[in-house]
Scaffold this motif. Structure first.
Motif, PDB file in Angstrom:
ATOM      1  N   LYS A  64     -40.340  46.961   1.760  1.00 25.66           N
ATOM      2  CA  LYS A  64     -41.275  45.842   1.727  1.00 25.66           C
ATOM      3  C   LYS A  64     -41.004  44.952   0.511  1.00 25.66           C
ATOM      4  O   LYS A  64     -41.036  43.717   0.608  1.00 25.66           O
ATOM      5  CB  LYS A  64     -42.711  46.364   1.693  1.00 25.66           C
ATOM      6  CG  LYS A  64     -43.776  45.266   1.781  1.00 25.66           C
ATOM      7  CD  LYS A  64     -45.182  45.851   1.748  1.00 25.66           C
ATOM      8  CE  LYS A  64     -45.430  46.684   2.986  1.00 25.66           C
ATOM      9  NZ  LYS A  64     -46.843  47.174   3.026  1.00 25.66           N
ATOM     10  N   THR A  65     -40.722  45.595  -0.645  1.00 24.01           N
ATOM     11  CA  THR A  65     -40.409  44.822  -1.855  1.00 24.01           C
ATOM     12  C   THR A  65     -39.133  44.011  -1.675  1.00 24.01           C
ATOM     13  O   THR A  65     -39.063  42.827  -2.041  1.00 24.01           O
ATOM     14  CB  THR A  65     -40.258  45.763  -3.060  1.00 24.01           C
ATOM     15  OG1 THR A  65     -41.483  46.465  -3.276  1.00 24.01           O
ATOM     16  CG2 THR A  65     -39.909  44.978  -4.326  1.00 24.01           C
ATOM     17  N   LEU A  66     -38.100  44.644  -1.085  1.00 22.06           N
ATOM     18  CA  LEU A  66     -36.829  43.953  -0.847  1.00 22.06           C
ATOM     19  C   LEU A  66     -37.009  42.808   0.142  1.00 22.06           C
ATOM     20  O   LEU A  66     -36.412  41.738  -0.028  1.00 22.06           O
ATOM     21  CB  LEU A  66     -35.779  44.935  -0.341  1.00 22.06           C
ATOM     22  CG  LEU A  66     -35.271  45.955  -1.356  1.00 22.06           C
ATOM     23  CD1 LEU A  66     -34.366  46.978  -0.673  1.00 22.06           C
ATOM     24  CD2 LEU A  66     -34.524  45.261  -2.491  1.00 22.06           C
ATOM     25  N   GLU A  67     -37.820  43.027   1.174  1.00 19.39           N
ATOM     26  CA  GLU A  67     -38.081  41.954   2.138  1.00 19.39           C
ATOM     27  C   GLU A  67     -38.741  40.766   1.451  1.00 19.39           C
ATOM     28  O   GLU A  67     -38.417  39.610   1.734  1.00 19.39           O
ATOM     29  CB  GLU A  67     -38.971  42.475   3.270  1.00 19.39           C
ATOM     30  CG  GLU A  67     -38.260  43.409   4.239  1.00 19.39           C
ATOM     31  CD  GLU A  67     -39.205  43.966   5.289  1.00 19.39           C
ATOM     32  OE1 GLU A  67     -40.441  43.903   5.070  1.00 19.39           O
ATOM     33  OE2 GLU A  67     -38.719  44.467   6.318  1.00 19.39           O
ATOM     34  N   ARG A  69     -38.404  39.902  -1.696  1.00 22.56           N
ATOM     35  CA  ARG A  69     -37.394  39.222  -2.506  1.00 22.56           C
ATOM     36  C   ARG A  69     -36.470  38.368  -1.648  1.00 22.56           C
ATOM     37  O   ARG A  69     -36.084  37.256  -2.029  1.00 22.56           O
ATOM     38  CB  ARG A  69     -36.583  40.255  -3.293  1.00 22.56           C
ATOM     39  CG  ARG A  69     -37.379  40.956  -4.393  1.00 22.56           C
ATOM     40  CD  ARG A  69     -36.532  42.003  -5.089  1.00 22.56           C
ATOM     41  NE  ARG A  69     -37.289  42.689  -6.138  1.00 22.56           N
ATOM     42  CZ  ARG A  69     -36.824  43.711  -6.825  1.00 22.56           C
ATOM     43  NH1 ARG A  69     -35.596  44.178  -6.586  1.00 22.56           N
ATOM     44  NH2 ARG A  69     -37.567  44.271  -7.762  1.00 22.56           N
ATOM     45  N   ILE A  70     -36.108  38.902  -0.470  1.00 19.55           N
ATOM     46  CA  ILE A  70     -35.234  38.150   0.431  1.00 19.55           C
ATOM     47  C   ILE A  70     -35.928  36.878   0.902  1.00 19.55           C
ATOM     48  O   ILE A  70     -35.323  35.805   0.958  1.00 19.55           O
ATOM     49  CB  ILE A  70     -34.820  39.021   1.628  1.00 19.55           C
ATOM     50  CG1 ILE A  70     -33.874  40.136   1.169  1.00 19.55           C
ATOM     51  CG2 ILE A  70     -34.144  38.178   2.713  1.00 19.55           C
ATOM     52  CD1 ILE A  70     -33.575  41.163   2.235  1.00 19.55           C
ATOM     53  N   MET A  71     -37.216  36.979   1.220  1.00 14.33           N
ATOM     54  CA  MET A  71     -37.964  35.797   1.653  1.00 14.33           C
ATOM     55  C   MET A  71     -38.048  34.764   0.538  1.00 14.33           C
ATOM     56  O   MET A  71     -37.943  33.561   0.793  1.00 14.33           O
ATOM     57  CB  MET A  71     -39.367  36.201   2.106  1.00 14.33           C
ATOM     58  CG  MET A  71     -39.402  37.049   3.369  1.00 14.33           C
ATOM     59  SD  MET A  71     -38.550  36.250   4.765  1.00 14.33           S
ATOM     60  CE  MET A  71     -39.575  34.778   4.988  1.00 14.33           C
ATOM     61  N   ASP A  72     -38.216  35.228  -0.703  1.00 12.78           N
ATOM     62  CA  ASP A  72     -38.226  34.303  -1.844  1.00 12.78           C
ATOM     63  C   ASP A  72     -36.876  33.602  -1.985  1.00 12.78           C
ATOM     64  O   ASP A  72     -36.813  32.390  -2.252  1.00 12.78           O
ATOM     65  CB  ASP A  72     -38.558  35.048  -3.138  1.00 12.78           C
ATOM     66  CG  ASP A  72     -40.033  35.403  -3.250  1.00 12.78           C
ATOM     67  OD1 ASP A  72     -40.844  34.791  -2.533  1.00 12.78           O
ATOM     68  OD2 ASP A  72     -40.369  36.298  -4.048  1.00 12.78           O
ATOM     69  N   MET A  73     -35.785  34.374  -1.812  1.00 10.29           N
ATOM     70  CA  MET A  73     -34.445  33.792  -1.902  1.00 10.29           C
ATOM     71  C   MET A  73     -34.226  32.742  -0.817  1.00 10.29           C
ATOM     72  O   MET A  73     -33.661  31.675  -1.074  1.00 10.29           O
ATOM     73  CB  MET A  73     -33.395  34.895  -1.802  1.00 10.29           C
ATOM     74  CG  MET A  73     -33.350  35.825  -3.009  1.00 10.29           C
ATOM     75  SD  MET A  73     -32.233  37.231  -2.759  1.00 10.29           S
ATOM     76  CE  MET A  73     -30.658  36.385  -2.558  1.00 10.29           C
ATOM     77  N   ILE A  74     -34.675  33.046   0.390  1.00  8.78           N
ATOM     78  CA  ILE A  74     -34.527  32.092   1.487  1.00  8.78           C
ATOM     79  C   ILE A  74     -35.333  30.830   1.215  1.00  8.78           C
ATOM     80  O   ILE A  74     -34.861  29.702   1.424  1.00  8.78           O
ATOM     81  CB  ILE A  74     -34.968  32.738   2.820  1.00  8.78           C
ATOM     82  CG1 ILE A  74     -33.998  33.855   3.205  1.00  8.78           C
ATOM     83  CG2 ILE A  74     -35.050  31.693   3.932  1.00  8.78           C
ATOM     84  CD1 ILE A  74     -34.433  34.659   4.405  1.00  8.78           C
ATOM     85  N   ARG A  75     -36.570  31.022   0.713  1.00  7.59           N
ATOM     86  CA  ARG A  75     -37.421  29.862   0.415  1.00  7.59           C
ATOM     87  C   ARG A  75     -36.793  28.993  -0.661  1.00  7.59           C
ATOM     88  O   ARG A  75     -36.735  27.758  -0.523  1.00  7.59           O
ATOM     89  CB  ARG A  75     -38.803  30.338  -0.024  1.00  7.59           C
ATOM     90  CG  ARG A  75     -39.772  29.209  -0.405  1.00  7.59           C
ATOM     91  CD  ARG A  75     -41.171  29.752  -0.662  1.00  7.59           C
ATOM     92  NE  ARG A  75     -41.165  30.775  -1.695  1.00  7.59           N
ATOM     93  CZ  ARG A  75     -41.169  30.523  -3.004  1.00  7.59           C
ATOM     94  NH1 ARG A  75     -41.154  29.257  -3.423  1.00  7.59           N
ATOM     95  NH2 ARG A  75     -41.186  31.494  -3.881  1.00  7.59           N
ATOM     96  N   SER A  77     -33.655  28.837  -1.453  1.00  5.30           N
ATOM     97  CA  SER A  77     -32.443  28.234  -0.899  1.00  5.30           C
ATOM     98  C   SER A  77     -32.782  26.995  -0.076  1.00  5.30           C
ATOM     99  O   SER A  77     -32.116  25.955  -0.193  1.00  5.30           O
ATOM    100  CB  SER A  77     -31.701  29.258  -0.046  1.00  5.30           C
ATOM    101  OG  SER A  77     -30.569  28.672   0.572  1.00  5.30           O
TER     102      SER A  77
END
Length: 232
Positions: A64-67, A69-75, A77
């Motif tokens: 859940k934490t990694l997800e 972070r990935i969503m933050d990276m996508i946002r 980007s």
């Protein structure tokens, strides 16, 4: 730390047990019933769960934490892609401006519209004699020029009362601002500034001291390159 007392021997500590288990990976293969009988408290509801279930919960939490972070990276980007597209359109507008005298106002107007900056002002000095009486070349003190030359990167932060704020239409409404020095070459070069671009907002978080300045640096360099047409 808990220690297990053994008659006639040094006490066994939790570290000893942890080291033994870490160095004996086949322990639970030989004693599977021990692994199955270990009970732990779940952080979700304070109920007892098996070791395997607790490990599964920990893995779900990590996922859940990694997800997140990935969503933050996508946002981030996507936001950067949008800003890069706006920066390109702004640069194309500068290239298409045929009359150099229109550049300062074009720079300020397009920054306001393309990047939704509430207030923008620009001053240019050291221009050719033919442009020396233009509004964009007047009203700048020697102290302001020296300050602009001292900036090797955009200044972002609260408004402490810079002279440049007075170049704006509504100085009293400024809470945060970005000051972009204009100079020949890269923004961090040693060449003296020949102008400054001021971006201001009533939002204290719009331009804060911890923000990234990569795009602001590109704006400074693009505006500087365009405005060299006004100089001697």
């Amino acid at each position: 730390m808990t220690a297990i007392q053994t008659p006639g021997m040094n006490p066994i500590t939790e570290d000893d047990i942890a080291n033994y288990l870490a160095n004996s990976p086949d322990f639970f293969e030989r004693h599977a019933e021990v692994l199955a009988s270990v009970q732990m408290t779940s952080p979700h509801g304070n109920r007892a769960v098996s070791l395997q279930e607790r490990q599964a919960e920990m893995l779900r939490d990590k996922i859940k934490t990694l997800e997140g972070r990935i969503m933050d990276m996508i946002r981030h980007s996507n936001e950067n892609a949008i800003i890069a597209d706006k920066l390109q359109r702004w640069a194309l507008g500068l290239l298409r401006t045929e009359n150099p005298l229109e550049l300062p106002e074009r720079i300020a107007a397009d920054v306001r519209s393309q990047f939704q900056v509430p207030q923008v002002a620009i001053k240019v000095w050291g221009v050719s004699a033919a442009h020396a009486e233009q509004p964009f070349a007047l009203g700048v003190s020697d102290d302001a020029k020296t300050f602009a030359s001292s900036l090797t990167a955009p200044f972002c932060g609260a408004n402490p009362g810079f002279e440049a704020v007075q170049w704006l239409a509504e100085p009293a409404a400024v809470v945060s601002l970005a000051l972009l020095p204009l100079r020949v070459g890269a923004i961090g070069s040693a060449s003296p500034a020949f102008g400054m671009l001021v971006l201001a907002s009533p939002d204290p978080q719009r331009f804060h001291c911890g923000m990234g300045t990569d795009f602001l640096e590109r704006m400074s360099e693009l505006a500087s390159a365009a405005l060299t047409r006004l100089r001697d």
